[in-house]
Scaffold this motif. Structure first.
Motif, PDB file in Angstrom:
ATOM      1  N   GLU A   1     -10.152  -4.697 -11.729  1.00 49.14           N
ATOM      2  CA  GLU A   1      -9.582  -4.633 -10.382  1.00 49.14           C
ATOM      3  C   GLU A   1     -10.425  -3.695  -9.522  1.00 49.14           C
ATOM      4  OE1 GLU A   1      -4.977  -5.822 -11.030  1.00 49.14           O
ATOM      5  OE2 GLU A   1      -5.400  -3.685 -11.051  1.00 49.14           O
TER       6      GLU A   1
ATOM      7  N   PHE B   1     -11.634  -2.176  -5.953  1.00 44.93           N
ATOM      8  CA  PHE B   1     -11.234  -2.015  -4.550  1.00 44.93           C
ATOM      9  C   PHE B   1     -12.321  -1.252  -3.794  1.00 44.93           C
ATOM     10  CE2 PHE B   1      -9.537   1.892  -6.373  1.00 44.93           C
ATOM     11  CZ  PHE B   1      -9.761   2.837  -5.383  1.00 44.93           C
ATOM     12  N   GLU B   2     -12.345  -1.478  -2.487  1.00 39.41           N
ATOM     13  CA  GLU B   2     -13.289  -0.761  -1.640  1.00 39.41           C
ATOM     14  C   GLU B   2     -12.660   0.554  -1.231  1.00 39.41           C
ATOM     15  OE1 GLU B   2     -14.594  -3.083   1.732  1.00 39.41           O
ATOM     16  OE2 GLU B   2     -14.840  -4.843   0.465  1.00 39.41           O
TER      17      GLU B   2
ATOM     18  N   ASN C   1     -12.014   3.693   1.240  1.00 42.13           N
ATOM     19  CA  ASN C   1     -11.764   3.456   2.667  1.00 42.13           C
ATOM     20  C   ASN C   1     -12.779   4.092   3.606  1.00 42.13           C
ATOM     21  OD1 ASN C   1     -10.944   6.058   2.553  1.00 42.13           O
ATOM     22  ND2 ASN C   1      -8.772   5.663   2.889  1.00 42.13           N
TER      23      ASN C   1
ATOM     24  N   SER D   1      -2.392  -7.549  -7.318  1.00 41.37           N
ATOM     25  CA  SER D   1      -3.069  -6.709  -8.303  1.00 41.37           C
ATOM     26  C   SER D   1      -1.991  -5.923  -9.053  1.00 41.37           C
ATOM     27  CB  SER D   1      -4.082  -5.778  -7.635  1.00 41.37           C
ATOM     28  OG  SER D   1      -3.410  -4.909  -6.746  1.00 41.37           O
TER      29      SER D   1
ATOM     30  N   TYR E   1      -2.852  -2.727  -4.859  1.00 42.24           N
ATOM     31  CA  TYR E   1      -4.009  -2.662  -3.965  1.00 42.24           C
ATOM     32  C   TYR E   1      -3.631  -3.221  -2.603  1.00 42.24           C
ATOM     33  CZ  TYR E   1      -7.568  -1.826  -7.564  1.00 42.24           C
ATOM     34  OH  TYR E   1      -8.355  -1.309  -8.545  1.00 42.24           O
TER      35      TYR E   1
ATOM     36  N   LYS F   1      -5.509  -1.401   3.589  1.00 46.64           N
ATOM     37  CA  LYS F   1      -6.595  -1.516   2.629  1.00 46.64           C
ATOM     38  C   LYS F   1      -6.731  -0.271   1.752  1.00 46.64           C
ATOM     39  CE  LYS F   1     -11.356  -2.505   2.841  1.00 46.64           C
ATOM     40  NZ  LYS F   1     -12.529  -2.665   3.669  1.00 46.64           N
TER      41      LYS F   1
ATOM     42  N   SER G   1      -6.350   1.580  -2.469  1.00 50.17           N
ATOM     43  CA  SER G   1      -5.571   1.625  -3.700  1.00 50.17           C
ATOM     44  C   SER G   1      -4.369   2.553  -3.522  1.00 50.17           C
ATOM     45  CB  SER G   1      -6.464   2.126  -4.846  1.00 50.17           C
ATOM     46  OG  SER G   1      -5.701   2.305  -6.009  1.00 50.17           O
TER      47      SER G   1
ATOM     48  N   GLN H   1      -5.430   6.583  -3.377  1.00 52.30           N
ATOM     49  CA  GLN H   1      -6.486   7.155  -4.218  1.00 52.30           C
ATOM     50  C   GLN H   1      -7.247   8.259  -3.479  1.00 52.30           C
ATOM     51  OE1 GLN H   1      -7.383   6.722  -7.375  1.00 52.30           O
ATOM     52  NE2 GLN H   1      -9.260   7.925  -7.223  1.00 52.30           N
ATOM     53  N   GLU H   2      -7.391   8.097  -2.162  1.00 54.21           N
ATOM     54  CA  GLU H   2      -8.271   8.997  -1.417  1.00 54.21           C
ATOM     55  C   GLU H   2      -7.552  10.163  -0.759  1.00 54.21           C
ATOM     56  OE1 GLU H   2      -8.781   5.497  -0.399  1.00 54.21           O
ATOM     57  OE2 GLU H   2     -10.930   5.174  -0.641  1.00 54.21           O
TER      58      GLU H   2
ATOM     59  N   ARG I   1      -0.207   7.419   9.129  1.00 53.73           N
ATOM     60  CA  ARG I   1      -1.188   8.020   8.225  1.00 53.73           C
ATOM     61  C   ARG I   1      -0.902   9.503   8.098  1.00 53.73           C
ATOM     62  NH1 ARG I   1      -7.125   6.369   8.227  1.00 53.73           N
ATOM     63  NH2 ARG I   1      -6.734   7.069   6.101  1.00 53.73           N
TER      64      ARG I   1
END
Ligand code: ZN
Ligand code: ZN
Lengths: 320, 348
Positions: free
Chosen positions: A58, A60-61, A63, B146, B165, B186, B188, B206-207, B222
């Motif tokens: 899996e 993913f891009e 961000n 996903s 995702y 967009k 994860s 994730q970020e 956000r």
């Protein structure tokens, strides 16, 4: 490089190249070590004592909006969970599907803090079918990537070719990736120490033994993927190097598949091992050089449409 | 008993107890009747802590439930017991007496489970399965693009939302024809929480940031600026605040007065340089329980900024915290394998 980090071996290779055979060979070799193996399809794997986890690739891009900055979220999740157990594995093997681009797998280990803390990417091992590789490379973009990304190539089915043909195959592989270590094998039989736990890419030796004669041989085959290495004998200025490589990867990272280097920074006793996958870079001090190695810094780029004079000028401008 | 030698001044020592089981703790839950806590470990064990024996670790029992880590834990649909999912691809029911009953075994890890008195939702890979309260009957299987990384029911148990995702999928539990409401963003998404009034869904990404959607109109929110990835998020009982880990303090986002858009978060209980690793909002009052990566646990009041330390350090990263349904008791677990329970209502 902390030895408490669990080594991760990424096993790539085209369908039919002998990846599963090699994996079974590794798992059944009676080495007394325990591996966690991530596979994409349950095969005839599952040797006692090894943990086999069925995963989906899996990707993913991230961000930042860049298409080359892709990551395997399933690895973050699954390895994140497995690594919470203490002293349970000697190593982790990640098998990719035949057509997979190795970049997202490698980049995962740059991006996720938890994985960076507990595991280290040991080597990308690509299994190549010596008999069919030429045709595969002509036809497939992914095959070129898998060669370009490899630290180790297991050249399988060598019994089907004569020496001259094997040398031609190896020359073609080195035309793409001059720093790769190639091991000949048949039926996936290979000494495990050539594949597993290579100690952080074996970078120093790989760069040391990189044959210079290939450097002038700039192919435009293989979609323009080639490798170039540069060396300077004086120590580098660390800040200048970081600024240069940072800007270079930002600008050209999509075309630079991999970069690796062993660097001497002015004022540092230890050598610095540098590696990058596309735009993501990482590095570690790896201890002092042996006396005979001197102060030479070496860097290799593997990628598309590399500009040799520009890269050389850039690297040389990092001298302290 | 093998209790950790804590400071005598620690509240945990006078009002609770702790025991080192050695395997990292992954999840905690309290049964609906508030009589038993359960904690899961990376080695597949469930530790049952009966409230009657809260201060007596010799009454805590360990049950072998899974081969491989316990990945998720939720109260059972009934008054007693628990639901657990594991790396052995099984969903199990754990009785208060430690009986283990297998409800599902498949080909993928059972990574998420949630329940209401009427339904069980669990995920394995991309599939989310809804079962009736007995756990025996599959009502529907919902496919996602996903792997599902988090599941929540809304407060009324009418909708269930799954993170994956590129966003969240919201489904109606009772719908005869399943149509998804996709909330897209967009990237994860790795954890999920729903506002108790149904106003918003928030995910951890994730970020090192959060993403939210206002449910009335799908408006994106956000919430960024974290130094670390957020692993734990919890709305306060009335939905005024969203508490999260990911910084060296409890981070609180306001969900009132037009927030969180354009509003800075509030920080509570800063421990400079020590990162908060788990949060849990109290079910009845304006209190957040927070665990830190050094093993410290404290309670912080959202209004007054008052902080009550439960214990200080030395226990490993706190991985999970859980209150009883009325909030009188709490358990937590750490990555060093320490399980602790405390009675907050005791007046000695
Ligand atoms: Zn990129
Ligand atoms: Zn050529």
């Amino acid at each position: 490089m902390s030895e408490t980090k669990i080594p991760v071996t990424v096993l790539t290779g085209f369908l039919g190249a002998g990846k599963t055979t090699l994996l079974n060979h590794i798992l059944s070799a009676g080495h007394g070590r325990k591996y966690a193996v991530l596979v994409n399809e349950f095969g005839e794997l599952g040797v006692d004592g090894d943990l086999v986890v069925d995963a989906d690739e899996e990707v993913f891009e991230t961000n930042n909006g860049c298409i080359c900055c892709t990551v395997r979220g399933d690895l973050i999740r699954i390895l994140g969970s497995l690594l919470r157990r203490r002293n349970k594995f000697d190593g982790i093997i990640v098998e990719t599907t035949g057509l997979a681009d190795p970049a997202p797998v490698a980049q995962t280990f740059f991006v996720d803090d938890n994985l960076r803390e507990k595991a280290r990417l040991d080597a990308v091992v690509t299994v190549v079918d010596a008999f069919n590789v030429s045709r595969t490379l002509d036809e497939s973009h992914e095959a070129v990537s898998q060669i370009a990304f490899a630290d180790v190539i297991v050249l399988n089915k060598t019994d089907l070719l004569d020496e001259a043909a094997l040398e031609a195959v190896e020359a073609r592989l080195r035309g793409i990736n001059a720093s790769v270590k190639i091991h000949r094998a048949c039926h996936g039989k290979i000494a495990l120490e050539n594949v597993l736990d290579r100690g952080g890419f074996d970078l120093a030796r790989a760069l040391e033994t990189m044959p210079d004669f290939l450097e002038n041989n700039e192919h435009t085959h293989e979609e323009g993927v080639t490798s170039m290495s540069f060396s300077v004998s004086e120590p580098l200025d660390e800040q200048r190097f970081q600024a240069w490589i940072g800007a270079l990867l930002q600008e050209r990272g999509a075309d630079i598949l991999r970069a690796k280097g062993i660097l001497h920074f002015a004022g540092q006793k230890e050598r610095f091992a540098f590696q990058a996958v596309h735009m993501m870079a990482d590095g570690d001090y790896i201890g002092p050089a042996r006396a005979e190695e001197g102060q030479e810094s070496r860097i290799v780029f593997i990628g598309r449409d590399l500009n040799r004079p520009q890269l050389r000028r850039g690297f040389e401008s990092c001298r302290a | 008993m093998s209790a950790v030698a804590g400071e005598m001044t620690e509240l945990l020592a006078t009002r609770g107890a702790e025991k080192v089981f050695g395997s990292a703790v992954t999840a905690a839950s309290c049964a609906r009747d508030g009589q038993t806590f359960a904690l899961g470990t990376v080695d597949g064990d469930i530790v049952l802590v009966p409230v009657a024996g809260l201060k007596h670790p010799e009454t805590w029992t360990r049950v072998e439930a899974h081969d491989g880590a316990v990945l998720c834990l939720a109260p059972d649909t009934g008054k007693e017991g628990f639901l657990t999912g594991g790396e052995d691809n099984r969903l199990c029911r754990i009785g208060p007496d430690g009986t283990v009953t297998e409800l599902h075994k498949g080909r993928r890890w059972v990574e998420c489970v949630a329940s209401t008195p009427g339904h069980i939702a669990f995920s394995a890979g991309k599939q989310l399965e809804i079962r009736d309260s007995s756990g025996e009957t599959t009502l529907k299987t919902l496919e996602h693009p996903s792997t599902v990384t988090g599941i929540v029911f809304d407060t009324k148990g009418k909708r269930v939302a799954a993170s994956h995702y590129n966003g969240v999928s919201v489904w109606f539990v009772q719908a005869r024809v399943d149509t998804v409401r996709p909330l897209e963003w967009k990237g994860s998404h790795t954890a999920i929480a729903i506002h108790p009034g149904g106003e918003a869904i928030v995910t951890a990404m994730q970020e090192n940031d959060l993403h939210g959607w206002r449910l009335s109109d799908g408006h994106n929110m956000r919430m960024s600026g974290y130094p670390r990835r957020v692993s734990s998020l919890s709305f306060t009982r009335n939905g005024r605040w969203l508490a999260t880990s990911g910084a060296d303090a409890i981070v609180l986002w306001p969900f009132f007065g037009g927030g969180p858009m354009g509003k800075p978060p509030t920080e509570l209980a800063r421990l400079p340089g020590v990162f908060c690793s788990a949060v849990c909002a109290h079910p009845k009052s304006d209190i957040i329980a927070a665990g830190f990566e050094d093993g410290s646990v404290l309670l912080a009041e959202t209004g007054s900024e008052r902080v009550l330390p439960i214990c200080l350090g030395k226990r490993g990263r706190v991985s999970t915290l859980c209150f009883s349904p009325f909030g009188g008791m709490m358990v937590f677990g750490t990555e060093d394998g320490c399980v602790a329970a405390i009675d907050l209502s005791a007046s000695d």
